[in-house]
Design a protein around this motif. Structure first.
Motif, mmCIF file in Angstrom:
data_model
loop_
_atom_site.group_PDB
_atom_site.id
_atom_site.type_symbol
_atom_site.label_atom_id
_atom_site.label_comp_id
_atom_site.label_asym_id
_atom_site.label_seq_id
_atom_site.Cartn_x
_atom_site.Cartn_y
_atom_site.Cartn_z
ATOM 1 N N ASP A 187 0.720 -1.147 -0.060
ATOM 2 C CA ASP A 187 0.093 0.053 -0.249
ATOM 3 C C ASP A 187 0.814 1.240 -0.058
ATOM 4 O O ASP A 187 0.488 2.314 -0.410
ATOM 5 N N LEU A 188 1.909 1.188 0.627
ATOM 6 C CA LEU A 188 3.048 2.231 0.360
ATOM 7 C C LEU A 188 3.353 2.674 -0.927
ATOM 8 O O LEU A 188 3.479 3.946 -1.141
ATOM 9 N N LEU A 189 3.637 1.696 -1.781
ATOM 10 C CA LEU A 189 3.648 1.809 -3.104
ATOM 11 C C LEU A 189 2.562 2.077 -3.877
ATOM 12 O O LEU A 189 2.720 3.333 -4.546
ATOM 13 N N VAL A 190 1.679 1.446 -3.846
ATOM 14 C CA VAL A 190 0.274 1.725 -4.776
ATOM 15 C C VAL A 190 -0.557 2.607 -4.177
ATOM 16 O O VAL A 190 -1.061 3.579 -4.962
ATOM 17 N N GLY A 191 -0.827 2.681 -2.917
ATOM 18 C CA GLY A 191 -1.889 3.701 -2.383
ATOM 19 C C GLY A 191 -1.212 5.233 -2.045
ATOM 20 O O GLY A 191 -1.954 6.160 -2.404
#
Length: 321
Positions: A47-51
């Protein structure tokens, strides 16, 4: 992206529930819940990457596998050590170094090209552990016979062979990881990363080193995924090449779809929702992939913000009423 107060409340309630779960006496399910907690950490790292950074990676499982195999190789395959103080730093450093090298290449691409290149690199790691004997290459993977030893000299700090101790150790790892990432996202660097997701060209035009910042967040996300893989290997007493497969990367992306992107509570809720739904469908039908796929489509159509958006939606409905 700043989470609303109700999401903090939901996050706190979830941690309290997980903290109290073993006291209910369902010892049989402690092992299952601890595995889901590990996958929740894995989802949070993605999620750190995507969100937050807007980088949709389809090869995130590579770093999960690096962490798992680092412990397996050191403790069992080469029998170097099973000390937590050595194996964990090696796992995290290996993920950091490898992701830094990979990031130098993949971050020069965007969109669908970035997705496919991350998948390609992940498949390279997959076939390395699958086909190279020196890295434990086999379809069966490696069986582990002990968990990490957490001790100083002759003083044992924690007995991780105890299932309950291992449960709380995994839960603590998730808690502190979320806290660290929360502080990171509220740092100047973290806010710049979120700005890159919103408008990369504008951030570049006002002088931010966009490529460098994306590389940093790519490495940080990989390190936390490696931590999740390390804990998975230690908890399950085994590793296999499937931990690095594209299926694993797809699963963790689906967890974010279920839970909601750009909010750490979404990764945690999504991990539980995905695993529990999958288990229910597998129990009652042989066509569980079909029903799981239909559920995913319904979520995308009618609840694009994921389960984590339900409190705000309910609050909005109550406000209108």
């Amino acid at each position: 992206m700043v989470e609303s107060k109700n999401k903090y409340v939901l996050l706190a309630v979830m941690f309290i529930a997980l903290l109290l779960f073993p006291t209910l006496g369902f010892d049989f399910y402690n092992d299952m819940v601890s595995r889901i907690v590990i996958l929740a950490l894995f989802a949070v790292s993605l999620d750190l990457l995507v969100g937050y950074a807007g980088l949709i990676s389809f090869g995130h499982a590579a770093w999960f596998g690096v962490g798992a195999y680092a412990f397996a190789l050191l403790s069992t395959h080469y029998q170097v050590t099973d000390s937590f103080w050595i194996t964990l730093p090696v796992a995290l450093i290996a993920a950091a170094v490898l992701s830094f090298i990979v990031g130098l290449f993949v971050l020069r691409t965007k969109g669908i090209y970035f997705i496919m290149v991350t998948l390609a690199f992940a498949q390279v790691f997959y076939f390395l552990v699958h086909d190279v004997p020196a890295i434990g290459g086999s379809t069966d993977g490696l069986n582990l016979y002990a968990r990490p030893t957490l001790e100083i000299g002759n003083w044992v700090l924690l007995d991780l062979e105890n299932p309950l101790t291992m449960y709380y150790f995994i839960l603590a790892a998730l808690f502190f990881s979320v806290v660290l990432l929360w502080f990171f996202l509220r740092s100047p660097l973290g806010r710049a990363v979120q700005g890159i997701k919103i408008n990369e060209h504008r951030m570049l035009s006002i002088g931010f080193p966009v490529f460098r910042y994306k590389l940093i967040v790519f490495v940080i996300a990989s390190v936390f995924a490696s931590l999740a893989g390390y804990l998975f290997a230690a908890q399950s007493y085994g590793v296999n090449p499937e931990l690095l497969s594209w299926h694993k990367s797809a699963d963790v992306l689906l967890m974010l779809i279920f839970g909601g992107m750009g909010q750490f509570v979404g990764g945690i809720v999504g991990a539980f929702a995905f695993i529990l739904l999958k288990d229910v469908f597998m129990t009652y039908t042989d066509w569980w992939q079909l029903w799981l796929g239909i559920t995913i489509v319904l979520f995308v159509l009618f609840l694009p913000g994921g389960l984590a958006s339900l409190p705000s939606r309910f609050k909005a409905l109550v406000g209108k009423a």
